[in-house]
Structure formats: structure tokens, C-alpha cells
Design an enzyme around this catalytic site. Sequence first.
Site, PDB file in Angstrom:
ATOM      1  N   ASN A 195       0.825  -1.216   0.000  1.00 61.78           N
ATOM      2  CA  ASN A 195       0.000   0.000   0.000  1.00 61.78           C
ATOM      3  C   ASN A 195       0.853   1.256   0.000  1.00 61.78           C
ATOM      4  O   ASN A 195       1.616   1.433  -0.965  1.00 61.78           O
ATOM      5  CB  ASN A 195      -1.147  -0.041   1.021  1.00 61.78           C
ATOM      6  CG  ASN A 195      -0.807  -0.334   2.449  1.00 61.78           C
ATOM      7  OD1 ASN A 195      -0.270  -1.400   2.754  1.00 61.78           O
ATOM      8  ND2 ASN A 195      -1.120   0.562   3.334  1.00 61.78           N
ATOM      9  N   ASP A 196       0.745   2.118   0.987  1.00 62.21           N
ATOM     10  CA  ASP A 196       1.321   3.475   0.894  1.00 62.21           C
ATOM     11  C   ASP A 196       2.806   3.522   0.505  1.00 62.21           C
ATOM     12  O   ASP A 196       3.607   2.762   1.048  1.00 62.21           O
ATOM     13  CB  ASP A 196       1.234   4.190   2.246  1.00 62.21           C
ATOM     14  CG  ASP A 196      -0.119   4.096   2.908  1.00 62.21           C
ATOM     15  OD1 ASP A 196      -1.032   3.486   2.347  1.00 62.21           O
ATOM     16  OD2 ASP A 196      -0.240   4.642   4.017  1.00 62.21           O
TER      17      ASP A 196
ATOM     18  N   TRP B  57       4.000   0.939  10.321  1.00 65.72           N
ATOM     19  CA  TRP B  57       3.129   1.657   9.399  1.00 65.72           C
ATOM     20  C   TRP B  57       3.814   2.870   8.800  1.00 65.72           C
ATOM     21  O   TRP B  57       5.003   3.085   9.006  1.00 65.72           O
ATOM     22  CB  TRP B  57       1.817   2.004  10.113  1.00 65.72           C
ATOM     23  CG  TRP B  57       1.026   0.767  10.477  1.00 65.72           C
ATOM     24  CD1 TRP B  57       1.311  -0.529  10.130  1.00 65.72           C
ATOM     25  CD2 TRP B  57      -0.153   0.713  11.275  1.00 65.72           C
ATOM     26  NE1 TRP B  57       0.371  -1.381  10.651  1.00 65.72           N
ATOM     27  CE2 TRP B  57      -0.543  -0.651  11.357  1.00 65.72           C
ATOM     28  CE3 TRP B  57      -0.934   1.662  11.922  1.00 65.72           C
ATOM     29  CZ2 TRP B  57      -1.676  -1.064  12.066  1.00 65.72           C
ATOM     30  CZ3 TRP B  57      -2.068   1.258  12.620  1.00 65.72           C
ATOM     31  CH2 TRP B  57      -2.431  -0.092  12.691  1.00 65.72           C
TER      32      TRP B  57
ATOM     33  N   ASP C 187       1.314   8.317  10.772  1.00 62.10           N
ATOM     34  CA  ASP C 187       1.846   8.802   9.493  1.00 62.10           C
ATOM     35  C   ASP C 187       2.603  10.129   9.593  1.00 62.10           C
ATOM     36  O   ASP C 187       2.234  11.134   8.968  1.00 62.10           O
ATOM     37  CB  ASP C 187       0.717   8.942   8.448  1.00 62.10           C
ATOM     38  CG  ASP C 187      -0.170   7.713   8.362  1.00 62.10           C
ATOM     39  OD1 ASP C 187       0.318   6.610   8.697  1.00 62.10           O
ATOM     40  OD2 ASP C 187      -1.353   7.833   7.975  1.00 62.10           O
TER      41      ASP C 187
END
Length: 576
Positions: A56-57, A116, A181
Site C-alpha cells: 500500500n502506501d 506503518w 503517518d
Amino acid sequence: MGGPVFWVIFIYSFMGVHGVEVGDSSHIQKKLQSPSEEQQPYRTAYHFQPPKNWMNDPNGPMYYKGIYHLFYQYNPYAAVWGNISWGHSVSYDLINWILLEYAINPTDPYDINGCWSGSATILPGEKPVILYTGDDFKKHQVQNLAVPKNLSDPLLIEWVKSDHNPLMTPVGDIDPNFFRDPTTAWQGPDRIWRVVVGSQIDGHGMALLYRSKDFINWTRSQDPLHFSLKTGMWECPDFYPLDIKGENGLNSSVQGRATKHVLKASFNDHDYYIIGDYEPQTDSFEPQTDFMDSSFQLRYDYGNFYASKTFYDSSKKRRILWGWILEADSKTDDINKKWSGLQSMPRRILLDKNGKQLIQWPIKEIEKQRAERVNYQNKELKGGSVFEIEGVMAAQADVEVSFDLPNFEEAEFMESQFVDPQLLCSQKNASTRGVIGPFGLLVLASKDLTERTAIFFKIFKGHDKYVALLCSDQSRSSFREEINKTTFGAFIEIDPHRENISLRTLIDHSIVESFGDEGRACITARVYPELAIGEEAHLYAFNYGSQSVTITSLSAWSMKAAQIAPIQKRRRPPVT
Ligand SMILES: *[C@@H]1O[C@H](CO)[C@@H](O)[C@H](O)[C@H]1NC(C)=O
Ligand SMILES: *[C@@H]1O[C@H](CO)[C@@H](O)[C@H](O)[C@H]1NC(C)=O
Ligand SMILES: *[C@@H]1O[C@H](CO)[C@@H](O)[C@H](O)[C@H]1NC(C)=O
Ligand SMILES: *[C@@H]1O[C@H](CO)[C@@H](O)[C@H](O)[C@H]1NC(C)=O
Ligand SMILES: *[C@@H]1O[C@H](CO)[C@@H](O)[C@H](O)[C@H]1NC(C)=O
Ligand SMILES: *[C@@H]1O[C@H](CO)[C@@H](O)[C@H](O)[C@H]1NC(C)=O
Ligand SMILES: CC(=O)N[C@H]1CO[C@H](CO)[C@@H](O)[C@@H]1O
């Protein structure tokens, strides 16, 4: 030894150019041709994707001593989200990539449930560091620091976590489920570092501001950098300056009169941004227009594009944007095809001359992948016409086209300024006859046009202005039922004397990335045709409006596949 020249040769050989030491050569052979083998018609050829599993990111993109680094949220075990680690790849040109070992893995109490998203900052003395979110043993979100183990390793393969972790924890009014984040940090004139972390407090999206002298001891500012009463959680915030006049990008620590700052937040499945003035003395940010304040919401992309991140490329003095492009097929499809998620083509970001919005354009390096070209000039497209652009690999292409517009007097009237462009695109789809438009491209189309993705413009007259509607219509992109075929749309304001409008579309098997009006509106779509795959894919230009439009020029190129190859664990010096 160990100087830059040595390493350039060394890595060059890893790139497979000398044909040595590349991990899985069968994979590369395949990539050099085209990925459209029967079982994998949807793998891309020149977009970044790992050989398998979930991604993902984009995380911590940076340029460091001649090499681009891209990290990304990655599940080493499956094509679904989970066990998130930081994948790591390096490149000389942002197109061809060497896949390295994971940079950060969930091994410690402060990140055991996942490493993350986060960002890289290059500290004075050329010292790169990473701030990332850990999902800790209590499933609380905390912010952690990691640094390269050996700064002399040009690939920065190994990263070590700080003994001081976690550096920021969800105390006080911060909800431990909504605290993640961290951005790239920037320094004010007082030399103090600032970083923002995405959050939601009392249901409101927020960019929490932290300050530090030493990058270890972070203190939360009483006031957030910005917040909104009209949105929920802000994921993946990004905050950076752009030059008002010049085209050069700026590093995150540049402030002052000649700059505007961009704040981006990811929410409601999209990446929204606002532009404003940042004052480092008080850390105040005053946007020109706030999130959700007008009917005209600025987004990086009006299609499938999320959790993006920018970085400053000091070698070419530009700011570059990467975004995560989700799959639009089912979870079962992901498991069957054994992968999920792409990164967008890296895009250069500029401030539009009017200062009101951004302009995005695929990085120049992609043009090196262009192979066979076809070109048309001054071709009239009468109302109701379709013509095929032959001679390029239509499933793996780059198309640039410019249309001469007819007189706007005839343009269809649009009742309200509060129309949702996405809704308008699905109502006035590519099959619906109009006046000025729909005209544009039919891509990943079957020969009989029963399958096609339509990217088109339509011109509307409002009460006091004209707008071009840019649509990406996926409604007939595939016969497969389980695919999400939502149509996307965006408005572009145009003045009444406008003579032409341009479209660039990057087509890569299952992704269609479109840049309308020189990059003023971008729409990315994922499509999974059943018929229009590989050699069976076709490319057309069309006009279903009643007024003729003229293609002033159209160039289409077949695109060469990028090399995305793993590196072997055991390393050996080059044969020179
Ligand atoms: C650091 O990396 C350089 C270049 O790869 C290497 O020569 C050196 O031995 C490494 N140092 C350590 C402590 O691993
Ligand atoms: C951390 O920084 C704050 C603010 O500058 C200061 O008050 C505090 O003493 C520092 N703590 C440590 C452990 O250095
Ligand atoms: C950022 O750019 C400014 C202006 O060019 C320069 O003075 C400063 O050293 C740069 N900072 C970093 C961290 O590169
Ligand atoms: C296209 O629009 C027309 C007219 O609004 C509608 O009848 C038709 O169902 C639409 N087609 C698709 C595939 O949505
Ligand atoms: C399909 O995609 C759109 C746009 O990304 C999204 O809003 C919608 O919820 C999706 N539909 C389903 C059924 O997942
Ligand atoms: C588009 O129109 C402008 C004038 O409005 C002109 O300067 C420009 O050359 C045109 N571009 C193309 C590709 O025809
Ligand atoms: C291989 C591995 O570590 N897999 C783990 C992934 O995460 C799930 C739960 O989140 C664990 O059950 C697996 O053991």
C-alpha cells in the site's frame, strides 16, 4: 575503495545490465517482453510493483547520494493487508528498480503489530532518518525513529531502530487508534525541527504539530498546524513549500515570501490538498480555501489514488509525488493473482501560474521507455466518429493528444455550480451524445469496442464561466462482474477564448493514468478487461459530440518494460 565510482559500476551490474547477480532472471526475461502472459494479464510493465504480495502506501521516498529510495507498506506473506513491514527498493532513474530486503520489520514492543507509514528526513551532514508509526503491543499507535546502520553503504540496506523509541505516544486527548503517518520534518529559522502527525480528535481531522531540537525529544505544540471541523481522520498528511514564481522544487525547510505551502490530507478515500501561507515564527498556516469549504475540492487525483507522499529531489531540483493505486478487483482476485497494489507513475509537482492549484506531470525519465511511435496531425474528428490508432502496443503505451476546440457558443448549459463532476460523468457517459464532446480516447478496448475505457472531455457553459469536464468512464471496461467500474470525473475551468485542450494517458495493462489540460486534472483508473488484454487491446480516438473537433497532434508510443529485479543477499564486487 567504496567511493562513488566503485559503487556506480557495482550497482549497474546489479541492474542486470551486465547480466550478473540478479536474483530471479526468469522474472526479468518476462518483464523485458511484456507481462501479458495468460495467467497475469493485469501485471504492469512500467509502473512500480513488487513481484508478489500486498503493497500500500509509498513511504519515506528520498534522493540520497545519487540514488532514489522508495519504501512501501508491504505484507511479506500474502496479497492481503497484514504483518506490515517496510519494503525497500532503490533506483537511479525512478523507473528501473532493485528490490532490497525489508528495511523495517515489526519486531519490537513499540511496532510489533505493524510498521506503518512514515517519512524520511535528511538531517544536516547528509544523515537520512526515518520517522514511522508503530502499532505497539497494546495496539496503540506511536511514532518511532530508525536510522541507517552504515552510512557508507550507498544502498542503505540495513536500518536500526532508535533506543529511544517510541518518541511520540498518544497521551492526553489523543486517541491511540488515530495517531499516525509522520511527515518529513522541516526546520524553522530557529533551527528547531517540526513534524506533523495525522490524527482525529473529537471526530475532527487534524495535523498535530511536534517540535524538537535533537530529533529525539519531541514536544507537542498546543495548537495543531491545522484541523477541520468538516472531515474525520487525516491519514498521511504532507506539508511542503512550492516556489511562487520558478519551476524548481524546494526542500521542506524553505519558507518565506516567495513560497506557498501545500497541506495534503488523505480522507474519504481521496487525497485532498489546500494551498496557503505558512509563518514559521508562529507555525500558523492560512489556507486560501479550506478543505470542504467550496464545491470545487482540490484533489491530486480524481480517481483511484491514495495515501500519497512527496519528496524533494535535490539532483534535479524538483518535487515528486508518489501515490498508492489500489486494486479495483475483489480480494479473491488479489489472492488468486498473488499481488495487490501499485505505485503511481512518479509525478512532478508545480504550482499553477494562477497560484490556485497544482499541476502534475509524469517525470521526464518515463520518456526513455518510449519505443515505436505513431503520430497524427490536423485530423478532424466529425461528430460521431471513431478511428483506430494503430502501430503501437495498445496495452502498454503513452499517448499525448491535443484537440482544437470549436466555438463555445454551442456548449451545453450546466444548471448548477454544485454539480458533482463524478456524477455528471456517469450520467453523461461516453455513450451519451453531446454537443462539444464527449471526445477523447478509448483505451484497453476490444476490436469491437464492447470493452473499452473512455477518457474524454465535454465542454459546458455555466452562468458565468466555461468548464471542461474530464471523465474516465470505466462502465464498459470489463465484462467481469466483480470489478468495481465506478466512473470518475473532474472539472477544469477554461476561459471562453480557449482554443485547445490536451490529454496525456499512460496505459499499462490494468492501470490508466490520465493528465488533463497539461496536468491540471488527473484521473487514475484500474481496469481488468477480459477481451482487451495483451495483443488484443486496441486504442482509438473518438468524438460523440455533434460539433467536430480537430486533433491538432497526437503521438502514441509503445512503452518498454521497466526492470524491477531483486538483489541477492550475497554480494560480490564487480568484474571490471
Ligand atoms: C559499511 O559499508 C561499507 C560499504 O559497503 C563497507 O565497506 C563497510 O565495511 C561497512 N561497515 C560496516 C561496519 O559494516
Ligand atoms: C525535552 O524538550 C523539552 C522542551 O524543549 C524540555 O522541556 C525537556 O526538558 C526535554 N526533555 C529531555 C529529557 O531532554
Ligand atoms: C534547503 O534549501 C535552502 C535554500 O536553497 C538551503 O539554504 C538549505 O540548506 C536547504 N536545506 C536542506 C536541509 O537541504
Ligand atoms: C450511459 O448514459 C445513458 C444516458 O444517461 C444511460 O442510459 C446508460 O445506462 C449509461 N450507460 C452506462 C453503462 O452507465
Ligand atoms: C467502488 O469504487 C468507488 C470509488 O473508488 C467507491 O466509492 C465505492 O465504494 C466502490 N464500490 C464498492 C462496492 O466497493
Ligand atoms: C493551443 O492554443 C494556444 C493559444 O490559445 C497556442 O498558443 C498553442 O500553440 C496551442 N497548442 C496546440 C498544441 O495547438
Ligand atoms: C508469518 C507471520 O508472521 N504471519 C502473521 C501475520 O499476522 C497474523 C495476524 O495478524 C498472524 O496470525 C500471523 O502469524
